[in-house]
Design an enzyme around this catalytic site. Structure first.
Site, short mmCIF file in Angstrom:
data_model
loop_
_atom_site.label_atom_id
_atom_site.label_comp_id
_atom_site.label_asym_id
_atom_site.label_seq_id
_atom_site.Cartn_x
_atom_site.Cartn_y
_atom_site.Cartn_z
N ASN A 101 -5.93 4.61 7.17
CA ASN A 101 -5.51 5.85 7.82
C ASN A 101 -6.63 6.88 7.67
OD1 ASN A 101 -4.21 8.08 8.85
ND2 ASN A 101 -2.84 8.34 7.12
N TRP A 102 -7.36 7.12 8.75
CA TRP A 102 -8.47 8.06 8.69
C TRP A 102 -8.01 9.51 8.59
CZ3 TRP A 102 -12.75 6.66 12.82
CH2 TRP A 102 -13.36 5.45 12.45
N LYS A 103 -6.75 9.76 8.94
CA LYS A 103 -6.24 11.13 9.03
C LYS A 103 -7.13 11.91 10.02
CE LYS A 103 -4.14 10.69 4.53
NZ LYS A 103 -3.69 11.34 3.29
N HIS A 119 4.62 9.79 8.51
CA HIS A 119 3.78 10.04 7.34
C HIS A 119 4.20 11.37 6.70
CE1 HIS A 119 0.21 10.89 4.90
NE2 HIS A 119 -0.05 9.59 4.98
N GLU A 125 2.63 13.78 5.63
CA GLU A 125 1.94 14.96 6.16
C GLU A 125 2.53 15.41 7.49
OE1 GLU A 125 -2.09 13.56 3.84
OE2 GLU A 125 -1.95 13.30 6.01
N GLU A 175 4.97 5.42 0.25
CA GLU A 175 3.94 6.34 -0.23
C GLU A 175 4.58 7.47 -1.02
OE1 GLU A 175 -0.03 6.46 2.23
OE2 GLU A 175 1.52 7.61 3.23
N GLY A 193 -3.70 11.20 -2.09
CA GLY A 193 -4.90 12.01 -2.17
C GLY A 193 -5.08 12.77 -3.47
N SER A 252 -3.55 6.89 -3.15
CA SER A 252 -4.75 6.76 -4.00
C SER A 252 -5.10 5.30 -4.29
CB SER A 252 -4.58 7.55 -5.31
OG SER A 252 -4.40 8.93 -5.04
N GLY A 311 -5.81 5.78 2.53
CA GLY A 311 -6.35 7.02 3.08
C GLY A 311 -7.82 7.17 2.79
N GLY A 312 -8.15 8.00 1.80
CA GLY A 312 -9.54 8.36 1.52
C GLY A 312 -10.47 7.19 1.31
#
Length: 260
Positions: A10-12, A100, A102, A172, A178, A218, A239-240
C-alpha cells in the site's frame, strides 16, 4: 486447507509518476534476480490512481497485480473526484483496498459504505482487500475482538457466501500502523483466528477456511517470518516498507520460504 500467501503493498499517497515507473521496473528486475517464484505467492501493488496505467504496462505478464486504494460503489454518476469499479475493471485492476483505517479516520468511511464497496467490487470482478482493526484505546479496554467482529458484520452486510470466500481480510490494529509498534505474532494469530471463526459462524466453515487473512501494521523483513509462521496469518498488507523495492522483495522471499 492450504491458502496461497498474499502480499499487498500500500503506497498510500506517495511517489510521482517517474518514481513509480522506476519502482516498477526495478521491482521486476529484483524479483527476477532473487528468483522469487511468483507462482507461490500473490503480490499486489496498490497505488494512487495516477500510477495504475504505467504499472499495468510494466507488470504485464509478470504475475504482479496492480490494485487500487479506494473506489466508489456506484458505476457512474455525479460523484466528482471519485473512481468507479467499472473504471478500475476497464484498466485491468485486480484488487482494491476497502475500509483502511485512514479512510475511516480522515474521510468518515463507515461500515455501511464498506459493505456497498465490497459488493460493488465483487460485481465488477475485482477482489476486495477489506481492512478491519481496533484502536489502542479499544485494545486496552479489551474490546478489540468485539470491535473487529462489529466491523466484519457491518462490512459483509448483503454479501453472499461465494463473495465472502473471495474477499481478502486485512487485520490492521490502528495503533500499529506506521508507528513502529507491531502486534506480537501471538496477538496477530489470536485476531486472525477470531476473524476466521466469525466468518465460519456467519458463512460456514468452508468460507472461514478459504478466506485469506493478512496482517498489517509496521511489517518489515525483520518480523515477517515470525508473523507468517502463525497458522491463520496468510500474508501482509505493507505500508512504509513496501515503498522500498529491496524490502518488498525480501518480504516476498521470506514469505515463500516460511510457507513451503
Amino acid at each position: 486447507m492450504m491458502r496461497k500467501p498474499f502480499i499487498a503493498a500500500n503506497w498510500k499517497m506517495n511517489k510521482l509518476v517517474e518514481e513509480s515507473v522506476e519502482y516498477g521496473e526495478t521491482l521486476v528486475e529484483k524479483l527476477k534476480a532473487e528468483k522469487v517464484d511468483l507462482k507461490k505467492v500473490d503480490v499486489a501493488v496498490c497505488v494512487p490512481f495516477i500510477h495504475m496505467a504505467a504499472l499495468k504496462v510494466i507488470f504485464v505478464l509478470r504475475n504482479i497485480n496492480v490494485g487500487a486504494q479506494n473506489m466508489h460503489y456506484e458505476e457512474s454518476g455525479a460523484y466528482t473526484g471519485e473512481i468507479s469499479p467499472a473504471m478500475l475493471k476497464d484498466m485491468g485492476i485486480e484488487c482494491v483496498i476497502i475500509g483502511h483505517s485512514e479512510r475511516r479516520m480522515y474521510f468518515g468511511e463507515t461500515d455501511e459504505a464498506c459493505a456497498r464497496k465490497v459488493s460493488a467490487a465483487h460485481a465488477s470482478g475485482i477482489r476486495p482487500i477489506l481492512c478491519v482493526g481496533e484502536s489502542l484505546a479499544q485494545r486496552e479496554a479489551e474490546a478489540h475482538f468485539s470491535t473487529v467482529k462489529t466491523q466484519l458484520t457491518g462490512c459483509f452486510a448483503g454479501v453472499g457466501r461465494e463473495e465472502a470466500a473471495k474477499t481478502v481480510i486485512a487485520y490492521e490494529p490502528v495503533w500499529a500502523i506506521g508507528t513502529g509498534m507491531v502486534a506480537t505474532p501471538q496477538s496477530a494469530q489470536d485476531a486472525a483466528k477470531a476473524i476466521r471463526d466469525d466468518l465460519s459462524a456467519t458463512f460456514g466453515s468452508h468460507v472461514g477456511e478459504a478466506v485469506r487473512i493478512l496482517y498489517g501494521g509496521s511489517v518489515s523483513s525483520k518480523n515477517a517470518v515470525e508473523l507468517i509462521g502463525e497458522p491463520d496469518v496468510d500474508g501482509f498488507l505493507i505500508g512504509g516498507a513496501a515503498l522500498h523495492v529491496d524490502e518488498l522483495t525480501r518480504i516476498c522471499q521470506l514469505t515463500i520460504e516460511a510457507t513451503l
